[in-house]
Design a protein around this motif. Structure first.
Motif, PDB file in Angstrom:
ATOM      1  N   MET A 171      -1.861  13.003 -42.075  1.00  0.00           N
ATOM      2  CA  MET A 171      -1.272  12.164 -41.052  1.00  0.00           C
ATOM      3  C   MET A 171      -1.095  13.020 -39.795  1.00  0.00           C
ATOM      4  O   MET A 171      -0.504  14.095 -39.859  1.00  0.00           O
ATOM      5  N   PRO A 172      -1.594  12.583 -38.705  1.00  0.00           N
ATOM      6  CA  PRO A 172      -1.430  13.325 -37.450  1.00  0.00           C
ATOM      7  C   PRO A 172       0.043  13.408 -37.058  1.00  0.00           C
ATOM      8  O   PRO A 172       0.814  12.471 -37.283  1.00  0.00           O
ATOM      9  N   GLU A 173       0.415  14.525 -36.478  1.00  0.00           N
ATOM     10  CA  GLU A 173       1.808  14.718 -36.083  1.00  0.00           C
ATOM     11  C   GLU A 173       2.255  13.666 -35.076  1.00  0.00           C
ATOM     12  O   GLU A 173       3.417  13.276 -35.047  1.00  0.00           O
ATOM     13  N   SER A 174       1.339  13.183 -34.273  1.00  0.00           N
ATOM     14  CA  SER A 174       1.694  12.171 -33.268  1.00  0.00           C
ATOM     15  C   SER A 174       2.101  10.852 -33.907  1.00  0.00           C
ATOM     16  O   SER A 174       2.769  10.024 -33.272  1.00  0.00           O
ATOM     17  N   ASP A 175       1.714  10.617 -35.175  1.00  0.00           N
ATOM     18  CA  ASP A 175       2.082   9.384 -35.869  1.00  0.00           C
ATOM     19  C   ASP A 175       3.460   9.460 -36.531  1.00  0.00           C
ATOM     20  O   ASP A 175       3.971   8.457 -37.019  1.00  0.00           O
ATOM     21  N   ILE A 176       4.075  10.650 -36.550  1.00  0.00           N
ATOM     22  CA  ILE A 176       5.400  10.800 -37.169  1.00  0.00           C
ATOM     23  C   ILE A 176       6.451  10.347 -36.165  1.00  0.00           C
ATOM     24  O   ILE A 176       6.505  10.847 -35.036  1.00  0.00           O
ATOM     25  N   PRO A 177       7.265   9.379 -36.557  1.00  0.00           N
ATOM     26  CA  PRO A 177       8.311   8.895 -35.640  1.00  0.00           C
ATOM     27  C   PRO A 177       9.257  10.035 -35.225  1.00  0.00           C
ATOM     28  O   PRO A 177       9.561  10.929 -36.023  1.00  0.00           O
ATOM     29  N   GLU A 178       9.700   9.977 -34.013  1.00  0.00           N
ATOM     30  CA  GLU A 178      10.592  11.018 -33.466  1.00  0.00           C
ATOM     31  C   GLU A 178      11.868  11.145 -34.295  1.00  0.00           C
ATOM     32  O   GLU A 178      12.352  12.251 -34.534  1.00  0.00           O
ATOM     33  N   ALA A 179      12.407  10.034 -34.750  1.00  0.00           N
ATOM     34  CA  ALA A 179      13.639  10.066 -35.545  1.00  0.00           C
ATOM     35  C   ALA A 179      13.410  10.830 -36.857  1.00  0.00           C
ATOM     36  O   ALA A 179      14.254  11.623 -37.281  1.00  0.00           O
ATOM     37  N   LEU A 180      12.251  10.613 -37.482  1.00  0.00           N
ATOM     38  CA  LEU A 180      11.931  11.312 -38.716  1.00  0.00           C
ATOM     39  C   LEU A 180      11.730  12.803 -38.443  1.00  0.00           C
ATOM     40  O   LEU A 180      12.201  13.661 -39.193  1.00  0.00           O
ATOM     41  N   ARG A 181      11.059  13.122 -37.374  1.00  0.00           N
ATOM     42  CA  ARG A 181      10.836  14.520 -36.999  1.00  0.00           C
ATOM     43  C   ARG A 181      12.175  15.220 -36.756  1.00  0.00           C
ATOM     44  O   ARG A 181      12.398  16.346 -37.213  1.00  0.00           O
ATOM     45  N   ALA A 182      13.093  14.547 -36.059  1.00  0.00           N
ATOM     46  CA  ALA A 182      14.414  15.118 -35.794  1.00  0.00           C
ATOM     47  C   ALA A 182      15.187  15.318 -37.101  1.00  0.00           C
ATOM     48  O   ALA A 182      15.859  16.335 -37.286  1.00  0.00           O
ATOM     49  N   ALA A 183      15.085  14.354 -38.012  1.00  0.00           N
ATOM     50  CA  ALA A 183      15.769  14.466 -39.301  1.00  0.00           C
ATOM     51  C   ALA A 183      15.207  15.630 -40.115  1.00  0.00           C
ATOM     52  O   ALA A 183      15.957  16.378 -40.751  1.00  0.00           O
ATOM     53  N   LEU A 184      13.894  15.800 -40.090  1.00  0.00           N
ATOM     54  CA  LEU A 184      13.277  16.909 -40.813  1.00  0.00           C
ATOM     55  C   LEU A 184      13.672  18.258 -40.214  1.00  0.00           C
ATOM     56  O   LEU A 184      13.920  19.230 -40.943  1.00  0.00           O
ATOM     57  N   ASP A 185      13.732  18.324 -38.885  1.00  0.00           N
ATOM     58  CA  ASP A 185      14.160  19.559 -38.223  1.00  0.00           C
ATOM     59  C   ASP A 185      15.609  19.889 -38.577  1.00  0.00           C
ATOM     60  O   ASP A 185      15.946  21.045 -38.848  1.00  0.00           O
ATOM     61  N   ALA A 186      16.457  18.868 -38.578  1.00  0.00           N
ATOM     62  CA  ALA A 186      17.863  19.080 -38.929  1.00  0.00           C
ATOM     63  C   ALA A 186      17.987  19.562 -40.374  1.00  0.00           C
ATOM     64  O   ALA A 186      18.786  20.455 -40.685  1.00  0.00           O
ATOM     65  N   ARG A 187      17.179  18.989 -41.248  1.00  0.00           N
ATOM     66  CA  ARG A 187      17.193  19.391 -42.663  1.00  0.00           C
ATOM     67  C   ARG A 187      16.726  20.848 -42.816  1.00  0.00           C
ATOM     68  O   ARG A 187      17.294  21.603 -43.594  1.00  0.00           O
ATOM     69  N   ALA A 188      15.727  21.242 -42.058  1.00  0.00           N
ATOM     70  CA  ALA A 188      15.234  22.618 -42.101  1.00  0.00           C
ATOM     71  C   ALA A 188      16.307  23.591 -41.607  1.00  0.00           C
ATOM     72  O   ALA A 188      16.490  24.671 -42.182  1.00  0.00           O
ATOM     73  N   GLN A 189      17.027  23.217 -40.566  1.00  0.00           N
ATOM     74  CA  GLN A 189      18.110  24.056 -40.056  1.00  0.00           C
ATOM     75  C   GLN A 189      19.250  24.146 -41.070  1.00  0.00           C
ATOM     76  O   GLN A 189      19.841  25.214 -41.258  1.00  0.00           O
ATOM     77  N   GLU A 190      19.549  23.039 -41.729  1.00  0.00           N
ATOM     78  CA  GLU A 190      20.588  23.029 -42.763  1.00  0.00           C
ATOM     79  C   GLU A 190      20.195  23.960 -43.910  1.00  0.00           C
ATOM     80  O   GLU A 190      21.016  24.722 -44.425  1.00  0.00           O
ATOM     81  N   LYS A 191      18.933  23.920 -44.309  1.00  0.00           N
ATOM     82  CA  LYS A 191      18.451  24.794 -45.383  1.00  0.00           C
ATOM     83  C   LYS A 191      18.573  26.256 -44.968  1.00  0.00           C
ATOM     84  O   LYS A 191      19.002  27.103 -45.756  1.00  0.00           O
ATOM     85  N   ALA A 192      18.187  26.575 -43.747  1.00  0.00           N
ATOM     86  CA  ALA A 192      18.253  27.954 -43.267  1.00  0.00           C
ATOM     87  C   ALA A 192      19.705  28.453 -43.271  1.00  0.00           C
ATOM     88  O   ALA A 192      19.979  29.583 -43.694  1.00  0.00           O
ATOM     89  N   ALA A 193      20.631  27.623 -42.836  1.00  0.00           N
ATOM     90  CA  ALA A 193      22.047  28.005 -42.828  1.00  0.00           C
ATOM     91  C   ALA A 193      22.556  28.204 -44.252  1.00  0.00           C
ATOM     92  O   ALA A 193      23.306  29.137 -44.537  1.00  0.00           O
ATOM     93  N   PHE A 194      22.132  27.350 -45.161  1.00  0.00           N
ATOM     94  CA  PHE A 194      22.539  27.457 -46.562  1.00  0.00           C
ATOM     95  C   PHE A 194      22.006  28.748 -47.172  1.00  0.00           C
ATOM     96  O   PHE A 194      22.711  29.449 -47.891  1.00  0.00           O
TER      97      PHE A 194
END
Length: 71
Positions: free
Chosen positions: A1-24
């Motif tokens: 799936m091209p990155e341009s097809d990923i909704p911005e809200a989903l991308r933001a949620a995934l980024d937030a999840r990655a930051q949460e994992k890094a902090a953990f």
């Protein structure tokens, strides 16, 4: 799936999840740092007891024998 097809809200949620994992995962470093003195004490005690047992076995000494703990 091209990155341009990923909704911005989903991308933001995934980024937030990655930051949460890094902090953990950073928490493990903090915990190990806080526990380091106790870990070192336990390791030293284990090495000391293991060497005492090895000495007893090598010298043919049993538990409670005078000189068993003497190098």
């Amino acid at each position: 799936m091209p990155e341009s097809d990923i909704p911005e809200a989903l991308r933001a949620a995934l980024d937030a999840r990655a930051q949460e994992k890094a902090a953990f995962m950073d928490l493990s470093d903090e915990l190990l740092h806080a526990l380091r003195p106790e870990i070192e004490r336990l390791a030293a005690e284990l090495v000391h007891k293991s060497l005492q047992q090895a000495w007893r076995a090598r010298a043919g000494l049993g538990e409670g024998v005078v000189g068993a703990d003497t190098p």
